[in-house]
Design a protein around this motif. Structure first.
Motif, short mmCIF file in Angstrom:
data_model
loop_
_atom_site.label_atom_id
_atom_site.label_comp_id
_atom_site.label_asym_id
_atom_site.label_seq_id
_atom_site.Cartn_x
_atom_site.Cartn_y
_atom_site.Cartn_z
N ALA A 52 0.84 -1.21 0.00
CA ALA A 52 0.00 0.00 0.00
C ALA A 52 0.87 1.26 0.00
N GLN A 53 1.95 1.26 0.78
CA GLN A 53 2.86 2.40 0.82
C GLN A 53 3.60 2.55 -0.51
N LYS A 55 2.52 1.63 -3.47
CA LYS A 55 1.55 2.17 -4.44
C LYS A 55 1.35 3.66 -4.23
N GLU A 56 1.24 4.09 -2.98
CA GLU A 56 1.01 5.50 -2.68
C GLU A 56 2.19 6.37 -3.13
N ILE A 57 3.39 5.93 -2.80
CA ILE A 57 4.59 6.71 -3.16
C ILE A 57 4.75 6.78 -4.68
N ALA A 59 2.43 6.36 -6.96
CA ALA A 59 1.33 7.13 -7.54
C ALA A 59 1.60 8.62 -7.41
N LEU A 60 2.14 9.04 -6.26
CA LEU A 60 2.51 10.46 -6.10
C LEU A 60 3.51 10.87 -7.18
N ASN A 63 1.96 10.77 -10.90
CA ASN A 63 0.90 11.73 -11.22
C ASN A 63 1.33 13.20 -11.13
N SER A 96 3.73 -0.35 -10.54
CA SER A 96 4.06 0.76 -11.43
C SER A 96 5.45 0.58 -12.03
N LYS A 140 6.30 12.74 2.15
CA LYS A 140 5.90 11.34 2.34
C LYS A 140 7.11 10.47 2.62
N GLN A 144 7.97 8.39 5.97
CA GLN A 144 8.24 6.95 5.91
C GLN A 144 9.57 6.64 6.57
#
Length: 163
Positions: A52-53, A55-57, A59-60, A63, A96, A140, A144
């Protein structure tokens, strides 16, 4: 007795090798993060293994608005200076997979993107520049690093004063 010792030694060695392989497998499916802060000694590094982390990093990073008409090369890196220089993140996960790595310092982000068909062996790396106006990606990564224990309060204060 000697055979028992040998069997036990092989069992221990086999278990160690299996653990080492499992740990290496975990690292392969992670983000390797290096905090660029020290001169003359190793920089703090940590890995992010939580999917999950990751994917979040990613995605940031993915995008962020790209800078138009900017050709990025190794020559575009800022002049070396002492103190905090940001982060370098290497994507060794299967999340990704078009982002190979990126460097972030404040609002400046440099991405190494994989283009083409990897399966066919016709992929290449393209450099891109992006803007993170509110430094969300850098923040972020700092959070982390704190969570994992790679960034303590003293180091965080030094980084905040160097920004």
């Amino acid at each position: 007795m000697k055979q028992s010792f040998i069997k036990h030694a092989l069992l221990v060695v086999g278990t160690f090798c299996a653990l080492t392989s499992a740990q290496a497998g975990e690292i392969v499916k992670a983000l390797k993060v290096e905090l660029l802060v020290f001169s003359g000694r190793p920089n703090p590094t940590f890995v992010v293994t939580d999917p999950a982390q990751i994917k979040e990093i990613l995605a940031l990073a993915k995008n962020l608005p790209k800078k138009k008409g900017v050709n990025v090369s190794d020559n575009d890196q800022p002049e070396p200076k002492l103190g905090y220089q940001g982060f370098i993140v290497t994507n060794n996960s299967d999340v990704s997979s078009d982002i190979k790595s990126f460097a972030v310092h404040g609002s400046n982000v440099h991405l190494a993107l994989v283009t083409g068909a990897r399966e066919a062996g016709k992929s290449s790396i393209v450099q891109a520049a992006a803007v993170d106006a509110d430094s969300a990606l850098e923040n972020k990564l700092l959070a982390q690093g704190q969570k994992i224990g790679a960034v303590d309060d003293k180091l965080l204060e030094f980084i905040e004063n160097s920004r």
